[in-house]
Design a protein around this motif. Sequence first.
Motif, PDB file in Angstrom:
ATOM      1  N   THR A   1       0.825  -1.212   0.000  1.00 57.86           N
ATOM      2  CA  THR A   1       0.000   0.000   0.000  1.00 57.86           C
ATOM      3  C   THR A   1       0.855   1.255   0.000  1.00 57.86           C
ATOM      4  OG1 THR A   1      -0.180  -0.151   2.404  1.00 57.86           O
ATOM      5  CG2 THR A   1      -2.022  -1.012   1.114  1.00 57.86           C
ATOM      6  N   MET A   2       2.036   1.191   0.618  1.00 60.30           N
ATOM      7  CA  MET A   2       2.924   2.346   0.610  1.00 60.30           C
ATOM      8  C   MET A   2       3.487   2.600  -0.779  1.00 60.30           C
ATOM      9  SD  MET A   2       2.887   3.862   3.408  1.00 60.30           S
ATOM     10  CE  MET A   2       4.119   4.967   2.814  1.00 60.30           C
ATOM     11  N   ILE A   3       3.755   1.543  -1.523  1.00 56.62           N
ATOM     12  CA  ILE A   3       4.233   1.696  -2.895  1.00 56.62           C
ATOM     13  C   ILE A   3       3.116   2.316  -3.731  1.00 56.62           C
ATOM     14  CG2 ILE A   3       5.160   0.505  -4.915  1.00 56.62           C
ATOM     15  CD1 ILE A   3       6.999   0.439  -2.354  1.00 56.62           C
ATOM     16  N   GLU A   4       1.889   1.815  -3.542  1.00 57.36           N
ATOM     17  CA  GLU A   4       0.736   2.358  -4.278  1.00 57.36           C
ATOM     18  C   GLU A   4       0.513   3.831  -3.944  1.00 57.36           C
ATOM     19  OE1 GLU A   4      -2.234  -1.452  -4.714  1.00 57.36           O
ATOM     20  OE2 GLU A   4      -2.080  -0.503  -2.743  1.00 57.36           O
ATOM     21  N   ALA A   5       0.612   4.174  -2.672  1.00 63.85           N
ATOM     22  CA  ALA A   5       0.403   5.565  -2.262  1.00 63.85           C
ATOM     23  C   ALA A   5       1.443   6.484  -2.899  1.00 63.85           C
ATOM     24  CB  ALA A   5       0.437   5.675  -0.740  1.00 63.85           C
ATOM     25  N   GLN A   6       2.691   6.058  -2.900  1.00 63.97           N
ATOM     26  CA  GLN A   6       3.739   6.874  -3.523  1.00 63.97           C
ATOM     27  C   GLN A   6       3.529   6.978  -5.034  1.00 63.97           C
ATOM     28  OE1 GLN A   6       7.873   6.105  -1.734  1.00 63.97           O
ATOM     29  NE2 GLN A   6       6.608   4.379  -1.033  1.00 63.97           N
ATOM     30  N   ALA A   7       3.128   5.874  -5.649  1.00 65.26           N
ATOM     31  CA  ALA A   7       2.886   5.897  -7.099  1.00 65.26           C
ATOM     32  C   ALA A   7       1.776   6.874  -7.452  1.00 65.26           C
ATOM     33  CB  ALA A   7       2.538   4.493  -7.595  1.00 65.26           C
ATOM     34  N   SER A   8       0.830   7.068  -6.522  1.00 61.87           N
ATOM     35  CA  SER A   8      -0.259   8.007  -6.785  1.00 61.87           C
ATOM     36  C   SER A   8       0.140   9.447  -6.472  1.00 61.87           C
ATOM     37  CB  SER A   8      -1.507   7.624  -5.990  1.00 61.87           C
ATOM     38  OG  SER A   8      -1.325   7.910  -4.616  1.00 61.87           O
ATOM     39  N   GLY A   9       1.357   9.635  -5.973  1.00 61.24           N
ATOM     40  CA  GLY A   9       1.833  10.983  -5.685  1.00 61.24           C
ATOM     41  C   GLY A   9       1.471  11.490  -4.310  1.00 61.24           C
TER      42      GLY A   9
END
Length: 168
Positions: free
Chosen positions: A79-87
């Motif tokens: 989820t942290m990777i996803e959050a960063q990918a979303s900016g």
Amino acid sequence: YASKKVKKVLYLADRNILIDQTILNDFAPFNEKGILTKVKAKNLEEKVILAGIRSDVAELMQAMDVFVFPSNYEGLPVTMIEAQASGLSCLISDRVSIECKKTDLVWQISLDESAKNWADCVIKATNAERMDAYEEIKESGFDIQENAKLLQHFYLRAAKGEKDLCLY
């Protein structure tokens, strides 16, 4: 909204409880000393959404201002990777593996810090400019297309009976 008043919303998610409740359609844990009891005790029913299992996580992240992850036990949270990918700016506890930090969007704070310090950090993170972090995430090895190719290659070699099945 008709009143043009912006609502602040807190999303609470606990993977184990929500998955069990979604599958079993049993919300008893929320009614017995669980999250819902705490939400009601603080009169936050209008402010808290128990999201459950969702297929629109990317859209939800685009609507968020900051991603707060005060976890006690985590390895590498996807989820942290996803959050960063979303900016999204991300605030994580000191118990979350720092290896999940793939961009400058992540700040780490101790769970021993006061609620006021956490709130101050959330406000700072909320005021940070959203950035496009796709290339950074991709370069750090989290590109779905590249990983799909690696897995396809792995399974094709395994099907042929090859012994050396290293992905890289």
